[in-house]
Design a protein around this motif. Structure first.
Motif, PDB file in Angstrom:
ATOM      1  N   MET B  46     -10.585  40.162  -4.562  1.00  0.00           N
ATOM      2  CA  MET B  46     -10.961  39.602  -3.262  1.00  0.00           C
ATOM      3  C   MET B  46     -10.823  38.086  -3.335  1.00  0.00           C
ATOM      4  O   MET B  46     -11.009  37.495  -4.402  1.00  0.00           O
ATOM      5  CB  MET B  46     -12.404  39.975  -2.929  1.00  0.00           C
ATOM      6  N   VAL B  47     -10.481  37.483  -2.213  1.00  0.00           N
ATOM      7  CA  VAL B  47     -10.282  36.032  -2.216  1.00  0.00           C
ATOM      8  C   VAL B  47     -10.993  35.410  -1.021  1.00  0.00           C
ATOM      9  O   VAL B  47     -11.084  36.008   0.054  1.00  0.00           O
ATOM     10  CB  VAL B  47      -8.764  35.695  -2.225  1.00  0.00           C
ATOM     11  N   ASP B  48     -11.552  34.244  -1.272  1.00  0.00           N
ATOM     12  CA  ASP B  48     -12.182  33.475  -0.204  1.00  0.00           C
ATOM     13  C   ASP B  48     -11.679  32.044  -0.336  1.00  0.00           C
ATOM     14  O   ASP B  48     -11.450  31.579  -1.455  1.00  0.00           O
ATOM     15  CB  ASP B  48     -13.710  33.538  -0.384  1.00  0.00           C
ATOM     16  N   VAL B  49     -11.471  31.371   0.787  1.00  0.00           N
ATOM     17  CA  VAL B  49     -10.956  30.004   0.713  1.00  0.00           C
ATOM     18  C   VAL B  49     -11.872  29.083   1.510  1.00  0.00           C
ATOM     19  O   VAL B  49     -12.247  29.381   2.650  1.00  0.00           O
ATOM     20  CB  VAL B  49      -9.512  29.923   1.279  1.00  0.00           C
ATOM     21  N   LYS B  50     -12.259  27.982   0.867  1.00  0.00           N
ATOM     22  CA  LYS B  50     -13.069  26.982   1.563  1.00  0.00           C
ATOM     23  C   LYS B  50     -12.544  25.608   1.170  1.00  0.00           C
ATOM     24  O   LYS B  50     -12.427  25.323  -0.031  1.00  0.00           O
ATOM     25  CB  LYS B  50     -14.544  27.134   1.150  1.00  0.00           C
ATOM     26  N   ASP B  51     -12.193  24.821   2.153  1.00  0.00           N
ATOM     27  CA  ASP B  51     -11.628  23.487   1.923  1.00  0.00           C
ATOM     28  C   ASP B  51     -10.449  23.550   0.946  1.00  0.00           C
ATOM     29  O   ASP B  51     -10.364  22.741   0.011  1.00  0.00           O
ATOM     30  CB  ASP B  51     -12.705  22.525   1.394  1.00  0.00           C
ATOM     31  N   ALA B  52      -9.621  24.565   1.143  1.00  0.00           N
ATOM     32  CA  ALA B  52      -8.396  24.761   0.347  1.00  0.00           C
ATOM     33  C   ALA B  52      -8.667  25.141  -1.109  1.00  0.00           C
ATOM     34  O   ALA B  52      -7.758  25.190  -1.919  1.00  0.00           O
ATOM     35  CB  ALA B  52      -7.471  23.541   0.425  1.00  0.00           C
ATOM     36  N   VAL B  53      -9.942  25.400  -1.454  1.00  0.00           N
ATOM     37  CA  VAL B  53     -10.269  25.879  -2.797  1.00  0.00           C
ATOM     38  C   VAL B  53     -10.495  27.387  -2.709  1.00  0.00           C
ATOM     39  O   VAL B  53     -11.332  27.849  -1.928  1.00  0.00           O
ATOM     40  CB  VAL B  53     -11.526  25.176  -3.358  1.00  0.00           C
ATOM     41  N   ALA B  54      -9.727  28.121  -3.487  1.00  0.00           N
ATOM     42  CA  ALA B  54      -9.835  29.587  -3.434  1.00  0.00           C
ATOM     43  C   ALA B  54     -10.809  30.080  -4.487  1.00  0.00           C
ATOM     44  O   ALA B  54     -10.865  29.547  -5.600  1.00  0.00           O
ATOM     45  CB  ALA B  54      -8.466  30.215  -3.661  1.00  0.00           C
ATOM     46  N   THR B  55     -11.598  31.074  -4.139  1.00  0.00           N
ATOM     47  CA  THR B  55     -12.466  31.747  -5.102  1.00  0.00           C
ATOM     48  C   THR B  55     -12.025  33.206  -5.146  1.00  0.00           C
ATOM     49  O   THR B  55     -11.991  33.868  -4.107  1.00  0.00           O
ATOM     50  CB  THR B  55     -13.940  31.667  -4.675  1.00  0.00           C
ATOM     51  N   ILE B  56     -11.660  33.655  -6.337  1.00  0.00           N
ATOM     52  CA  ILE B  56     -11.255  35.070  -6.450  1.00  0.00           C
ATOM     53  C   ILE B  56     -12.318  35.823  -7.242  1.00  0.00           C
ATOM     54  O   ILE B  56     -12.947  35.270  -8.153  1.00  0.00           O
ATOM     55  CB  ILE B  56      -9.856  35.233  -7.092  1.00  0.00           C
ATOM     56  N   SER B  57     -12.532  37.072  -6.860  1.00  0.00           N
ATOM     57  CA  SER B  57     -13.543  37.889  -7.530  1.00  0.00           C
ATOM     58  C   SER B  57     -13.100  39.342  -7.514  1.00  0.00           C
ATOM     59  O   SER B  57     -12.129  39.709  -6.866  1.00  0.00           O
ATOM     60  CB  SER B  57     -14.898  37.729  -6.837  1.00  0.00           C
ATOM     61  N   GLY B  58     -13.841  40.161  -8.235  1.00  0.00           N
ATOM     62  CA  GLY B  58     -13.519  41.587  -8.309  1.00  0.00           C
ATOM     63  C   GLY B  58     -13.151  41.978  -9.721  1.00  0.00           C
ATOM     64  O   GLY B  58     -12.992  41.128 -10.600  1.00  0.00           O
ATOM     65  N   GLU B  59     -13.023  43.281  -9.918  1.00  0.00           N
ATOM     66  CA  GLU B  59     -12.746  43.802 -11.255  1.00  0.00           C
ATOM     67  C   GLU B  59     -11.258  44.127 -11.389  1.00  0.00           C
ATOM     68  O   GLU B  59     -10.677  44.759 -10.518  1.00  0.00           O
ATOM     69  CB  GLU B  59     -13.575  45.060 -11.493  1.00  0.00           C
ATOM     70  N   VAL B  60     -10.665  43.648 -12.468  1.00  0.00           N
ATOM     71  CA  VAL B  60      -9.270  43.967 -12.753  1.00  0.00           C
ATOM     72  C   VAL B  60      -9.196  44.645 -14.115  1.00  0.00           C
ATOM     73  O   VAL B  60     -10.182  44.683 -14.845  1.00  0.00           O
ATOM     74  CB  VAL B  60      -8.383  42.709 -12.739  1.00  0.00           C
ATOM     75  N   LYS B  61      -8.001  45.128 -14.472  1.00  0.00           N
ATOM     76  CA  LYS B  61      -7.958  45.989 -15.659  1.00  0.00           C
ATOM     77  C   LYS B  61      -8.139  45.231 -16.973  1.00  0.00           C
ATOM     78  O   LYS B  61      -8.721  45.759 -17.907  1.00  0.00           O
ATOM     79  CB  LYS B  61      -6.700  46.860 -15.659  1.00  0.00           C
ATOM     80  N   ASP B  62      -7.651  43.995 -17.059  1.00  0.00           N
ATOM     81  CA  ASP B  62      -7.778  43.295 -18.339  1.00  0.00           C
ATOM     82  C   ASP B  62      -7.695  41.776 -18.130  1.00  0.00           C
ATOM     83  O   ASP B  62      -7.393  41.302 -17.028  1.00  0.00           O
ATOM     84  CB  ASP B  62      -6.709  43.774 -19.331  1.00  0.00           C
ATOM     85  N   PRO B  63      -7.964  40.991 -19.205  1.00  0.00           N
ATOM     86  CA  PRO B  63      -7.941  39.531 -19.072  1.00  0.00           C
ATOM     87  C   PRO B  63      -6.592  38.982 -18.603  1.00  0.00           C
ATOM     88  O   PRO B  63      -6.549  37.997 -17.857  1.00  0.00           O
ATOM     89  CB  PRO B  63      -8.271  39.044 -20.488  1.00  0.00           C
ATOM     90  N   ALA B  64      -5.488  39.608 -19.039  1.00  0.00           N
ATOM     91  CA  ALA B  64      -4.164  39.132 -18.618  1.00  0.00           C
ATOM     92  C   ALA B  64      -4.019  39.253 -17.105  1.00  0.00           C
ATOM     93  O   ALA B  64      -3.410  38.381 -16.450  1.00  0.00           O
ATOM     94  CB  ALA B  64      -3.076  39.949 -19.322  1.00  0.00           C
ATOM     95  N   THR B  65      -4.591  40.305 -16.559  1.00  0.00           N
ATOM     96  CA  THR B  65      -4.527  40.506 -15.107  1.00  0.00           C
ATOM     97  C   THR B  65      -5.400  39.485 -14.383  1.00  0.00           C
ATOM     98  O   THR B  65      -5.078  39.058 -13.266  1.00  0.00           O
ATOM     99  CB  THR B  65      -4.955  41.947 -14.758  1.00  0.00           C
ATOM    100  N   GLN B  66      -6.489  39.065 -15.045  1.00  0.00           N
ATOM    101  CA  GLN B  66      -7.321  38.001 -14.460  1.00  0.00           C
ATOM    102  C   GLN B  66      -6.487  36.729 -14.281  1.00  0.00           C
ATOM    103  O   GLN B  66      -6.533  36.080 -13.247  1.00  0.00           O
ATOM    104  CB  GLN B  66      -8.498  37.669 -15.394  1.00  0.00           C
ATOM    105  N   SER B  67      -5.728  36.385 -15.351  1.00  0.00           N
ATOM    106  CA  SER B  67      -4.879  35.191 -15.296  1.00  0.00           C
ATOM    107  C   SER B  67      -3.786  35.349 -14.253  1.00  0.00           C
ATOM    108  O   SER B  67      -3.464  34.397 -13.525  1.00  0.00           O
ATOM    109  CB  SER B  67      -4.225  34.944 -16.657  1.00  0.00           C
ATOM    110  N   ALA B  68      -3.235  36.549 -14.179  1.00  0.00           N
ATOM    111  CA  ALA B  68      -2.168  36.803 -13.201  1.00  0.00           C
ATOM    112  C   ALA B  68      -2.685  36.610 -11.778  1.00  0.00           C
ATOM    113  O   ALA B  68      -1.981  36.065 -10.919  1.00  0.00           O
ATOM    114  CB  ALA B  68      -1.622  38.224 -13.387  1.00  0.00           C
ATOM    115  N   ALA B  69      -3.921  37.032 -11.552  1.00  0.00           N
ATOM    116  CA  ALA B  69      -4.517  36.884 -10.215  1.00  0.00           C
ATOM    117  C   ALA B  69      -4.671  35.409  -9.885  1.00  0.00           C
ATOM    118  O   ALA B  69      -4.369  34.957  -8.768  1.00  0.00           O
ATOM    119  CB  ALA B  69      -5.872  37.593 -10.163  1.00  0.00           C
ATOM    120  N   GLU B  70      -5.105  34.650 -10.877  1.00  0.00           N
ATOM    121  CA  GLU B  70      -5.314  33.214 -10.672  1.00  0.00           C
ATOM    122  C   GLU B  70      -3.984  32.520 -10.360  1.00  0.00           C
ATOM    123  O   GLU B  70      -3.896  31.720  -9.411  1.00  0.00           O
ATOM    124  CB  GLU B  70      -5.957  32.608 -11.933  1.00  0.00           C
TER     125      GLU B  70
END
Lengths: 139, 163
Positions: B46-70
């Protein structure tokens, strides 16, 4: 995988009834289902489903070992078919009988010697080992 | 007249400039969501944007996927930075191996299990419990519950007559 499909309704029912530590594995043509049921009623329900899928449990392709989970120190009910439950000196039917508990009597679970034999105490203070399959937790 | 038009054009351009340069947070959110949805591993983010700063949250399968989301969200034009609050999914619980009792302890356990069923006999070989004799349909369930709880490899009840 074929056996998992055959007994899928049983596994689904176990999940729906809140069986914990549920493990389902197939090995050498036999499906093994282990877990801890929240009550004796859930265990019975699963055995009824088992009998529907495999009448008289005759195929020999499932080992269902889902037992009602009783906490140490809790009260458990004697669920023998009609006779008294023997309370023995040690865990085994070769052990001398040191007391008896009547069917439907509520006794205290002291500890679990193993999966099959539990140490119990009656309200009269008789203490010894009883066959776990004849005990179920009080809901 | 030309000068006035030019002036209007300059003024209009000046006002138009910021809205062209900085997209609204809602637009950035839509663009970030599109970037995430294009990768099947990132559809849970999930993503939220405030003043052009994005916050992503939620569960992904592994740390590499966390980086990919970012990275996916960072690559959206107009996003200044990404705060990564995603978490990797916990590793799956190992499945307990099947426990099968050794024949001697199994024999003892089966003897205990059939004790209350004098019309039933049992033999144990290689973890397989073979039941013979006869039993009523009502008692069969109780018998099988007890025998299967002894952790056998298999229960062969073909020689058991159910009455």
């Amino acid at each position: 995988m074929a056996l998992q499909e055959k007994y899928q309704a049983l596994v689904d029912a176990a999940n729906a009834a809140g069986v914990s530590n549920l493990a389902v594995r197939e090995q050498d043509g036999v499906l093994y289902i282990d877990g801890a049921a929240p009550s004796g009623a859930v265990k019975d329900q699963l055995w009824d489903i088992y009998n529907q899928i495999d009448p008289n449990y005759a195929s020999g392709d499932l080992i269902l070992n889902v037992n009602a989970n009783a906490e140490i120190g809790s009260q458990v009910k004697v669920i023998t078919q009609d006779s008294n439950l023997n309370i023995r000196k040690g865990p085994g039917t070769d052990q001398p009988i040191v007391g008896k508990a009547a069917k439907d009597e509520v006794i205290t679970l002291v500890s679990k010697a193993n999966d099959l034999w539990w140490s119990v105490r009656t309200n009269d203070g008789e203490e010894g080992y009883a066959y776990a399959q004849y005990l179920e937790p009080i809901a | 007249m030309k000068r006035i038009l030019a002036l209007i054009a300059i003024v209009a351009f000046t006002f138009a400039l910021p809205s062209c340069k900085g997209k609204s947070d809602a637009d950035l959110k839509t663009a970030a969501e599109a970037a995430l949805q294009s990768n099947p591993d990132l559809t849970t983010v999930m993503v939220d944007v405030k003043d052009a700063v994005a916050t992503i949250s939620g569960e992904v399968k592994d740390p590499a996927t966390q980086s990919a989301a970012e990275s996916a969200v960072k690559s959206v034009e107009g996003i200044k930075s990404v705060e990564n609050l995603t978490s990797p999914a916990p590793p799956p619980l190992p499945v307990a191996p099947v426990t099968i009792s050794a024949d001697d302890s199994l024999t003892t356990a089966v003897t205990d299990a059939i004790k209350d069923h004098p019309t039933v006999s049992a033999s144990v070989a290689g973890g397989i419990v073979t039941l013979t004799g006869e039993i009523s349909k009502d008692d069969l369930k109780v018998l099988m519950q007890k025998v299967q709880a002894t952790k056998p490899k298999k229960v062969d009840s073909k020689g058991l007559t159910v009455k």
